[in-house]
Enzyme design. Structure first.
Site, PDB file in Angstrom:
ATOM      1  N   TYR A 146       0.843  -1.200   0.000  1.00 54.85           N
ATOM      2  CA  TYR A 146       0.000   0.000   0.000  1.00 54.85           C
ATOM      3  C   TYR A 146       0.880   1.253   0.000  1.00 54.85           C
ATOM      4  CZ  TYR A 146      -4.188  -2.757   1.372  1.00 54.85           C
ATOM      5  OH  TYR A 146      -5.249  -3.623   1.435  1.00 54.85           O
ATOM      6  N   LYS A 177      -0.792  -7.951  -2.526  1.00 46.99           N
ATOM      7  CA  LYS A 177      -2.166  -7.448  -2.494  1.00 46.99           C
ATOM      8  C   LYS A 177      -2.118  -5.964  -2.794  1.00 46.99           C
ATOM      9  CE  LYS A 177      -5.727  -7.308   1.020  1.00 46.99           C
ATOM     10  NZ  LYS A 177      -5.904  -6.171   1.899  1.00 46.99           N
TER      11      LYS A 177
HETATM   12  P1  FBP Z   1     -11.050  -4.654   3.002  1.00 47.89           P
HETATM   13  O1  FBP Z   1     -11.465  -5.656   1.954  1.00 47.89           O
HETATM   14  O2  FBP Z   1     -12.090  -4.456   4.041  1.00 47.89           O
HETATM   15  O3  FBP Z   1     -10.582  -3.367   2.352  1.00 47.89           O
HETATM   16  O4  FBP Z   1      -9.838  -5.314   3.775  1.00 47.89           O
HETATM   17  C1  FBP Z   1      -8.582  -5.427   3.187  1.00 47.89           C
HETATM   18  C2  FBP Z   1      -7.568  -4.712   4.036  1.00 47.89           C
HETATM   19  O5  FBP Z   1      -6.283  -4.714   3.459  1.00 47.89           O
HETATM   20  C3  FBP Z   1      -7.473  -5.240   5.449  1.00 47.89           C
HETATM   21  O6  FBP Z   1      -6.611  -6.322   5.561  1.00 47.89           O
HETATM   22  C4  FBP Z   1      -7.020  -4.030   6.189  1.00 47.89           C
HETATM   23  O7  FBP Z   1      -7.427  -4.033   7.502  1.00 47.89           O
HETATM   24  C5  FBP Z   1      -7.707  -2.934   5.457  1.00 47.89           C
HETATM   25  O8  FBP Z   1      -7.950  -3.362   4.157  1.00 47.89           O
HETATM   26  C6  FBP Z   1      -6.878  -1.696   5.367  1.00 47.89           C
HETATM   27  O9  FBP Z   1      -7.671  -0.732   4.739  1.00 47.89           O
HETATM   28  P2  FBP Z   1      -7.188   0.735   4.521  1.00 47.89           P
HETATM   29  O10 FBP Z   1      -7.189   0.922   3.055  1.00 47.89           O
HETATM   30  O11 FBP Z   1      -8.198   1.585   5.166  1.00 47.89           O
HETATM   31  O12 FBP Z   1      -5.842   0.852   5.142  1.00 47.89           O
END
Ligand code: FBP
Length: 273
Positions: A146, A177
């Site tokens: 991310y 991911k």
């Molecule tokens: P979601 O499908 O609810 O988006 O979950 C995936 C995830 O990566 C979770 O593992 C994590 O808690 C969350 O999204 C993090 O989301 P954000 O984008 O708010 O950081």
């Protein structure tokens, strides 16, 4: 890179990771739409659905609940995570080691990397320990890639997502991911950047059945190997139904339309009973 053919976290090369680290990452607010989801038992029940290849949780939830489900569900232990109470530059505390994950019965480990954060260097160094430790345990590594931080204003731009997918390959993740970059061409580019490593799409905040399944269909057609999803499953009143639909789209190659048709048919049959 581990050959994932022998790993229970993939089926026919594809994965549906049920993510449930939200209690840490977002806090209780994520359980408000369906309050029973604050109870990890409810999620582990969903983890036994055929569509789910593994469930991603933090150490404490795994310690307390996984022993009752280890025969019926696979475990992806998330090794870092930070609460939403933290207001600093994006970073994530390492909460568990790969060795302890293996002791808890994990089939894989997960790690968030915030590329672009002022803490990217230390996070990448922590990832090195995790990745090499996981190799010692024979566990696949899933990177939550991310890009985020002071300098990044749009974290779903196509170039940013392609870079995120590439970080996974370069640093040794087996599965990376990423968020959906908005269109199939951009997703295809991101998957190509990941080369031999696999890419799964992140579920994101809850949308309606059609919009969600259509995005998953687009991602799969673009070369994704599946999905890591939390809110778009557990914030629904009928999460089993969307898991049925996801199973069709991800593992059976159905279109979103076909999956919606069978979900509708099943709902109609259930209301006749
Ligand atoms: P979601 O499908 O609810 O988006 O979950 C995936 C995830 O990566 C979770 O593992 C994590 O808690 C969350 O999204 C993090 O989301 P954000 O984008 O708010 O950081």
């Amino acid at each position: 890179m581990l050959p994932l053919t022998d790993s229970p976290i993939v089926r026919d090369g594809k994965a549906l990771i049920l993510a449930y680290d939200h209690g840490l990452e977002h806090g209780p607010v994520d359980f408000e739409p369906v309050p029973e989801t604050m109870d990890p038992e409810r999620i582990f029940e969903l983890a036994t659905h055929d569509a789910v290849t593994t469930t991603a949780v933090q150490k404490g939830v795994a310690e307390a609940y996984y022993p009752s489900y280890e025969d019926d569900a696979n475990l992806l232990l998330k090794l870092n995570g930070t609460s939403n109470l933290w207001m600093g530059e994006h970073d994530s505390a390492v909460n568990c080691s790969p060795e302890y994950a293996a002791e808890l019965g994990a089939d894989a480990v997960g790690f968030t990397l915030y590329g672009g954060s002022n803490h990217e260097v230390e996070m990448a160094e922590e990832f090195r320990d995790v990745q090499e430790g996981a190799r010692d345990q024979g566990l696949p590594v899933v990177m939550w890639s991310y890009p985020r931080g002071q300098g990044l204003k749009n974290d779903t731009k196509p170039d940013t997502i392609a870079y995120a997918a590439r970080l996974g390959l370069e640093l040794g993740a087996d599965i990376t991911k990423v968020k959906y970059p908005g269109d199939p061409e951009a997703m295809e580019h991101a998957c190509a950047m990941a080369a031999k490593s696999k890419v799964v799409m992140s579920g994101g905040s809850k949308t309606d059945d059609r919009a969600f399944l259509e995005t998953v269909e687009e991602a799969m057609n673009a070369g994704a190997s599946g999905l890591a999803v939390g809110r778009n499953v557990f914030q629904r009143e009928d999460p089993e139904s969307i898991l049925d639909g996801l199973e069709e789209v991800i593992f059976e190659g159905a279109t979103a339309e076909e999956a919606l048709d069978s979900m509708g048919a099943e709902a109609a049959a259930a209301s006749d009973d």
